[in-house]
Write a protein that holds these residues in place. Sequence first.
Motif, short mmCIF file in Angstrom:
data_model
loop_
_atom_site.label_atom_id
_atom_site.label_comp_id
_atom_site.label_asym_id
_atom_site.label_seq_id
_atom_site.Cartn_x
_atom_site.Cartn_y
_atom_site.Cartn_z
N LYS A 197 5.41 -60.04 -27.44
CA LYS A 197 4.75 -61.35 -27.39
C LYS A 197 5.81 -62.42 -27.17
N LEU A 198 5.39 -63.58 -26.72
CA LEU A 198 6.34 -64.57 -26.19
C LEU A 198 7.53 -64.86 -27.11
N ILE A 199 7.29 -65.31 -28.33
CA ILE A 199 8.40 -65.81 -29.14
C ILE A 199 9.38 -64.69 -29.53
N PRO A 200 8.92 -63.57 -30.08
CA PRO A 200 9.90 -62.53 -30.42
C PRO A 200 10.57 -61.91 -29.19
N LEU A 201 9.85 -61.87 -28.07
CA LEU A 201 10.48 -61.34 -26.84
C LEU A 201 11.64 -62.23 -26.41
N MET A 202 11.43 -63.55 -26.50
CA MET A 202 12.50 -64.47 -26.10
C MET A 202 13.69 -64.36 -27.06
N ILE A 203 13.41 -64.28 -28.37
CA ILE A 203 14.51 -64.15 -29.35
C ILE A 203 15.31 -62.87 -29.05
N HIS A 204 14.58 -61.79 -28.85
CA HIS A 204 15.22 -60.50 -28.58
C HIS A 204 16.08 -60.56 -27.32
N ASN A 205 15.53 -61.17 -26.26
CA ASN A 205 16.27 -61.21 -25.00
C ASN A 205 17.48 -62.15 -25.08
N ILE A 206 17.35 -63.24 -25.84
CA ILE A 206 18.52 -64.13 -26.00
C ILE A 206 19.63 -63.37 -26.72
N LEU A 207 19.25 -62.60 -27.73
CA LEU A 207 20.27 -61.83 -28.47
C LEU A 207 20.97 -60.83 -27.55
N ARG A 208 20.22 -60.28 -26.61
CA ARG A 208 20.81 -59.27 -25.71
C ARG A 208 21.25 -59.84 -24.38
N LYS A 209 21.19 -61.16 -24.26
CA LYS A 209 21.59 -61.85 -23.02
C LYS A 209 20.82 -61.32 -21.81
N LYS A 210 19.54 -61.05 -22.02
CA LYS A 210 18.68 -60.58 -20.92
C LYS A 210 17.86 -61.77 -20.41
N THR A 284 14.05 -67.29 -16.55
CA THR A 284 13.75 -66.78 -15.21
C THR A 284 12.24 -66.90 -15.00
N PHE A 285 11.84 -67.56 -13.95
CA PHE A 285 10.40 -67.67 -13.67
C PHE A 285 9.95 -66.39 -12.96
N VAL A 286 8.90 -65.77 -13.47
CA VAL A 286 8.41 -64.52 -12.90
C VAL A 286 6.94 -64.69 -12.49
N LYS A 287 6.44 -63.68 -11.80
CA LYS A 287 5.05 -63.71 -11.31
C LYS A 287 4.10 -64.01 -12.46
N ASP A 288 3.09 -64.83 -12.21
CA ASP A 288 2.18 -65.22 -13.27
C ASP A 288 1.31 -64.04 -13.71
N ARG A 289 0.84 -64.13 -14.96
CA ARG A 289 -0.15 -63.16 -15.46
C ARG A 289 -1.46 -63.37 -14.69
N PRO A 290 -2.11 -62.30 -14.21
CA PRO A 290 -3.40 -62.49 -13.51
C PRO A 290 -4.43 -63.14 -14.44
N GLY A 291 -5.13 -64.14 -13.94
CA GLY A 291 -6.18 -64.79 -14.74
C GLY A 291 -5.66 -65.49 -15.98
N HIS A 292 -4.43 -65.93 -15.93
CA HIS A 292 -3.73 -66.51 -17.10
C HIS A 292 -4.47 -67.72 -17.66
N ASP A 293 -4.96 -67.64 -18.89
CA ASP A 293 -5.66 -68.77 -19.52
C ASP A 293 -4.72 -69.96 -19.61
N LEU A 294 -5.22 -71.13 -19.15
CA LEU A 294 -4.33 -72.31 -19.10
C LEU A 294 -3.99 -72.83 -20.50
N ARG A 295 -5.02 -73.01 -21.32
CA ARG A 295 -4.73 -73.72 -22.58
C ARG A 295 -5.69 -73.27 -23.68
#
Length: 352
Positions: A197-210, A284-295
């Motif tokens: 999920k967004l927040i833990p994925l970002m924390i994990h990737n920052i720690l691993r410089k991904k 890094t901007f990546v391909k959007d999620r299909p049908g991504h709910d805006l808000r």
Amino acid sequence: MKNQNVLITGGAGFIGSHVTRRFVTHYPDYSIVVLDDLTYAGNLENLKEIEHAPNYTFVKGNINDFEFVQALFQKHAFDGVIHLAAESHVDRSLEDPAAFVITNIVGTVHLLTAAKAAWKDQFEGKRFYHISTDEVYGSLGVEGLFTEHTPLDPQSPYSASKAGSDHFVRAFHNSYQLPVVISRCSNNYGPNHFPEKLIPLMIHNILRKKPLPVYGKGENVRDWLYVEDHASAIDTIYHRGKTGEVYNIGGNNEWKNLELVHLLCTIMDEKLKQASGTAASLITFVKDRPGHDLRYAIDASKLRDELGWEPSLDFPTGLAKTIDWYLANGEWLQHVTSGDYTKYYDKMYANR
Ligand code: NAD
Ligand code: TYD
């Protein structure tokens, strides 16, 4: 409140483990049984602080197995059920929608049926609490809030399966007077959150410089609530919510994804004592999620006005607590990111 036998499904997952910890420690006279099948998202390490508590029992099992669920209800004489077990990740639901129908809808119907049978239609003092999500309301434009009267309009296989389960919970109340209550919460964050999920994925990737994969332009908005605040709201609604009612739970804390990721990067740079801008350079901007709910945004005034619940933590404090937890629990992160998750991660992000 009299002593109770409470079944918590999905108690080894992210939110379920916080709810279980709270109930086991706040209500020593209750007997708490966790039922969890320990899928990729379930982890007994989430419950290690309470694993020896005398009022806690763990049962491994699948809510999709009706005979097993029925036998569990016969064995334990539950007074209440707090139902969190679910497939919970939108991206996975896009890959395998049927798995979401089976666990989120069929599994929920099995639990409702088993509760009705075990309680023999004598519902005094009983409660079936279904944990739903704000995603069942669909997607908002730039303005407005979801209230409990917003029509269900789910847009992803995940939210469609959760909406299906909500309908069955309400149908059991309407058809058989099963004493149900439902809550619909906004996005949670905090310790023990699986790093897909967004927040833990970002924390994990920052720690691993991904790379930090931001879907589309990062303009989608979510309302974030610290997981322990969700657990306290669940405690309030379980004990004092009105039977047959729905309660929205929210953090009153809307963030565009890109702004949130920048805030996280700033706090991480400080915590890791690295030059400002180091973490953000990984965005890094990546391909959007299909049908991504805006808000998604929640009006939680019913819960505040009727039951007096409000969130306790502001976002920078909650995020700092969350990051501190991940920094102090490298072993937890290492364990959950091996095996199945690694394969899943490679598959999901290979083409983005
Ligand atoms: P999670 O994926 O972290 O945990 C789900 C748990 O359910 C896991 O422990 C898993 O092992 C268990 N489980 C899955 N399938 C099962 C099955 N067939 N039988 C038994 N156990 C099974 O999810 P979470 O984020 O903790 O969400 C918990 C609940 O809260 C879900 O119902 C979800 O829809 C809802 N919710 C989540 C959020 C959020 O931001 N995470 C927000 C609002 C509502
Ligand atoms: P997520 O944590 O999957 O929760 P949900 O989709 O249930 O709200 O995603 C939160 C937001 O972050 C959502 O708009 C999708 C976006 N997102 C990214 O931009 N990158 C990612 O790698 C992930 C997992 C999510």
